[in-house]
Design a protein around this motif. Sequence first.
Motif, PDB file in Angstrom:
ATOM      1  N   ARG A 146      15.271   8.220 -11.463  1.00 50.92           N
ATOM      2  CA  ARG A 146      14.292   8.990 -10.683  1.00 50.92           C
ATOM      3  C   ARG A 146      12.878   8.625 -11.105  1.00 50.92           C
ATOM      4  NH1 ARG A 146      12.792  13.116  -7.614  1.00 50.92           N
ATOM      5  NH2 ARG A 146      11.261  14.629  -8.376  1.00 50.92           N
ATOM      6  N   PHE A 147      12.652   8.516 -12.414  1.00 52.11           N
ATOM      7  CA  PHE A 147      11.328   8.155 -12.923  1.00 52.11           C
ATOM      8  C   PHE A 147      10.897   6.790 -12.381  1.00 52.11           C
ATOM      9  CE2 PHE A 147       9.173   5.631 -16.285  1.00 52.11           C
ATOM     10  CZ  PHE A 147       7.928   6.234 -16.230  1.00 52.11           C
ATOM     11  N   GLU A 148      11.803   5.826 -12.423  1.00 46.44           N
ATOM     12  CA  GLU A 148      11.468   4.477 -11.961  1.00 46.44           C
ATOM     13  C   GLU A 148      11.196   4.449 -10.457  1.00 46.44           C
ATOM     14  OE1 GLU A 148      14.876   2.414 -13.356  1.00 46.44           O
ATOM     15  OE2 GLU A 148      14.211   2.399 -15.457  1.00 46.44           O
ATOM     16  N   GLN A 149      11.964   5.238  -9.697  1.00 41.52           N
ATOM     17  CA  GLN A 149      11.745   5.299  -8.253  1.00 41.52           C
ATOM     18  C   GLN A 149      10.381   5.916  -7.935  1.00 41.52           C
ATOM     19  OE1 GLN A 149      15.201   7.545  -7.104  1.00 41.52           O
ATOM     20  NE2 GLN A 149      16.454   5.717  -6.720  1.00 41.52           N
ATOM     21  N   LEU A 150      10.063   6.993  -8.628  1.00 34.43           N
ATOM     22  CA  LEU A 150       8.774   7.655  -8.405  1.00 34.43           C
ATOM     23  C   LEU A 150       7.619   6.752  -8.811  1.00 34.43           C
ATOM     24  CD1 LEU A 150       9.679  11.250  -9.670  1.00 34.43           C
ATOM     25  CD2 LEU A 150       9.097  10.610  -7.307  1.00 34.43           C
ATOM     26  N   ARG A 151       7.788   6.046  -9.919  1.00 36.04           N
ATOM     27  CA  ARG A 151       6.739   5.122 -10.382  1.00 36.04           C
ATOM     28  C   ARG A 151       6.530   4.010  -9.372  1.00 36.04           C
ATOM     29  NH1 ARG A 151       2.721   4.514 -13.251  1.00 36.04           N
ATOM     30  NH2 ARG A 151       3.315   2.585 -14.303  1.00 36.04           N
ATOM     31  N   SER A 152       7.634   3.508  -8.819  1.00 31.35           N
ATOM     32  CA  SER A 152       7.533   2.439  -7.821  1.00 31.35           C
ATOM     33  C   SER A 152       6.776   2.928  -6.587  1.00 31.35           C
ATOM     34  CB  SER A 152       8.936   1.966  -7.429  1.00 31.35           C
ATOM     35  OG  SER A 152       8.882   0.994  -6.419  1.00 31.35           O
ATOM     36  N   GLU A 153       7.102   4.161  -6.126  1.00 32.37           N
ATOM     37  CA  GLU A 153       6.402   4.726  -4.961  1.00 32.37           C
ATOM     38  C   GLU A 153       4.930   4.957  -5.292  1.00 32.37           C
ATOM     39  OE1 GLU A 153       6.573   8.541  -1.881  1.00 32.37           O
ATOM     40  OE2 GLU A 153       8.135   8.310  -3.423  1.00 32.37           O
ATOM     41  N   GLN A 154       4.680   5.402  -6.513  1.00 29.85           N
ATOM     42  CA  GLN A 154       3.300   5.659  -6.930  1.00 29.85           C
ATOM     43  C   GLN A 154       2.467   4.378  -6.893  1.00 29.85           C
ATOM     44  OE1 GLN A 154       2.686   6.621 -11.111  1.00 29.85           O
ATOM     45  NE2 GLN A 154       1.301   8.287 -10.536  1.00 29.85           N
ATOM     46  N   LYS A 155       3.031   3.287  -7.358  1.00 28.88           N
ATOM     47  CA  LYS A 155       2.314   2.008  -7.341  1.00 28.88           C
ATOM     48  C   LYS A 155       2.078   1.540  -5.912  1.00 28.88           C
ATOM     49  CE  LYS A 155       4.058   0.377 -11.818  1.00 28.88           C
ATOM     50  NZ  LYS A 155       4.930  -0.621 -12.484  1.00 28.88           N
ATOM     51  N   SER A 156       3.096   1.733  -5.044  1.00 30.16           N
ATOM     52  CA  SER A 156       2.974   1.317  -3.646  1.00 30.16           C
ATOM     53  C   SER A 156       1.867   2.087  -2.935  1.00 30.16           C
ATOM     54  CB  SER A 156       4.306   1.524  -2.930  1.00 30.16           C
ATOM     55  OG  SER A 156       4.196   1.207  -1.562  1.00 30.16           O
ATOM     56  N   ILE A 157       1.822   3.399  -3.165  1.00 34.03           N
ATOM     57  CA  ILE A 157       0.787   4.221  -2.542  1.00 34.03           C
ATOM     58  C   ILE A 157      -0.585   3.853  -3.078  1.00 34.03           C
ATOM     59  CG2 ILE A 157      -0.135   6.590  -2.505  1.00 34.03           C
ATOM     60  CD1 ILE A 157       2.639   7.578  -1.931  1.00 34.03           C
ATOM     61  N   GLY A 158      -0.634   3.545  -4.370  1.00 35.03           N
ATOM     62  CA  GLY A 158      -1.910   3.143  -4.962  1.00 35.03           C
ATOM     63  C   GLY A 158      -2.509   1.937  -4.255  1.00 35.03           C
ATOM     64  N   LYS A 159      -1.654   0.996  -3.865  1.00 33.95           N
ATOM     65  CA  LYS A 159      -2.126  -0.194  -3.148  1.00 33.95           C
ATOM     66  C   LYS A 159      -2.566   0.159  -1.724  1.00 33.95           C
ATOM     67  CE  LYS A 159       0.884  -3.338  -5.735  1.00 33.95           C
ATOM     68  NZ  LYS A 159       2.057  -4.240  -5.638  1.00 33.95           N
ATOM     69  N   SER A 160      -1.854   1.135  -1.116  1.00 26.99           N
ATOM     70  CA  SER A 160      -2.153   1.512   0.278  1.00 26.99           C
ATOM     71  C   SER A 160      -3.452   2.298   0.399  1.00 26.99           C
ATOM     72  CB  SER A 160      -1.006   2.348   0.852  1.00 26.99           C
ATOM     73  OG  SER A 160       0.193   1.617   0.834  1.00 26.99           O
ATOM     74  N   VAL A 161      -3.785   3.069  -0.633  1.00 28.03           N
ATOM     75  CA  VAL A 161      -4.993   3.914  -0.570  1.00 28.03           C
ATOM     76  C   VAL A 161      -6.245   3.083  -0.347  1.00 28.03           C
ATOM     77  CG1 VAL A 161      -6.526   5.388  -1.954  1.00 28.03           C
ATOM     78  CG2 VAL A 161      -4.066   5.848  -1.890  1.00 28.03           C
ATOM     79  N   SER A 162      -6.313   1.946  -0.999  1.00 26.74           N
ATOM     80  CA  SER A 162      -7.527   1.115  -0.893  1.00 26.74           C
ATOM     81  C   SER A 162      -7.743   0.562   0.510  1.00 26.74           C
ATOM     82  CB  SER A 162      -7.464  -0.040  -1.897  1.00 26.74           C
ATOM     83  OG  SER A 162      -6.337  -0.859  -1.607  1.00 26.74           O
ATOM     84  N   LYS A 163      -6.661   0.501   1.298  1.00 24.59           N
ATOM     85  CA  LYS A 163      -6.766  -0.061   2.651  1.00 24.59           C
ATOM     86  C   LYS A 163      -6.900   1.024   3.722  1.00 24.59           C
ATOM     87  CE  LYS A 163      -3.733  -3.897   1.261  1.00 24.59           C
ATOM     88  NZ  LYS A 163      -2.433  -4.550   1.511  1.00 24.59           N
ATOM     89  N   ALA A 164      -6.538   2.255   3.371  1.00 25.16           N
ATOM     90  CA  ALA A 164      -6.523   3.339   4.369  1.00 25.16           C
ATOM     91  C   ALA A 164      -7.906   3.962   4.554  1.00 25.16           C
ATOM     92  CB  ALA A 164      -5.522   4.398   3.946  1.00 25.16           C
TER      93      ALA A 164
END
Length: 418
Positions: free
Chosen positions: A44-62
């Motif tokens: 669960r921790f690894e899945q959440l961390r992966s989503e967190q990193k993905s969203i972090g990349k998306s924020v800069s473009k949104a």
Amino acid sequence: MIDLRALREDPERLRASQRARGEDEAVVDRLLELDERRRAALTRFEQLRSEQKSIGKSVSKAKGDEREQLLARARDLAQQVKESESEAGRLQEELTATLRTVPNIIEEGTPPGGEQDFVVLEHVGEPRTFDFEPRDHLELGEMLGAIDTERGAKVSGARFYYLTGIGAQLQLALLNLAMEQAIDSGFTAMYPPVLVKPEAMEGTGFLGAHSAEVYQLPQDELYLVGTSEVPLAAYHMNEIIDRLPRRYVGWSSCFRREAGSYGKDTRGIIRVHQFDKVEMFSYCDPADAHEEHLRLLAWEKEMLAKVELPYRVIDVAAGDLGSSAARKYDCEAWVPTQNAYRELTSTSNCTDFQARRLAVRFRDEGGRSQPVATLNGTLATTRWIVAILENHQQADGSVRVPKALQRYLGREVIEPVR
């Protein structure tokens, strides 16, 4: 510490071991449950961390509302990541703590049961028949000017003693003979520290069920060792060994509180708080541990033959093993005045149990680091003096010196001084 992967693959092996030792089988299910929950928490921790990193990349473009929604999700994920990491860590600590309470898995063939359920493997030599009333080792020791327990008690209390004159010389002769034999057999001689840090004592398994027998110096956060097995096992702590087997032989003073032994062996020097010992210690490939164990036993038997004592070899029952041992053989010498065999040597195969705790590893043929196996075996102790004096005594109170010790003592017979 036992191998979690092996536990998952064959939990019945640990259950059977616990039954043979007389220990609680329920710990197996507890370990499996904790391990499953820990792995689920990590996933669960690894899945959440992966989503967190993905969203972090998306924020800069949104932009606009999308950006605000992503930022809100990022804040929520940050909290969940923190919580899931904490949960995984908590479960890891609980799993590790539970693992540390579980003794080593016994070797196949170890007798089940408790202290009295050992199996006698062989008798070597015949107990001597006396044509006079034999004296016990303390009476002989006092006649020879070799042992003084009265002044030991005066200076230090019960279960302390002085070895005096020929008694001190006899101990030096015995331990030197043991060291010489081990060195000739390829062991590296060691004079180890007898004060060790908690991680050394804990890593070798002496702070569990038998912690009451250990002397502690709280002010210094150090422990006095009851055997040089402890500093020898910790010698390669947190290391990868480049060559196996590694065999060491340590000469040290040893200290034991003898908690729970009140009233037992109070006469003489059989069960005391301080004694000297020569201890063999081996690091080897776990695949070779069974054969290495038999080699240590053979070296013990060789030493007993040199001091010309009748003895028996026993296969110690599972419930009488220490927590680290998967199997143990004792050599017990005949003590005439007790009309009984008493332990002189002990050799234990600890498989990779201690090495996992101490992080002592080697590289296998594929180059992967793996825990080594550790084994130990007694080669001589102060207690041997008891059997030597009683078995080799003569009617006038003198004691015949075993041939192997004569060159150290410079005499064939120890004569009474009074």
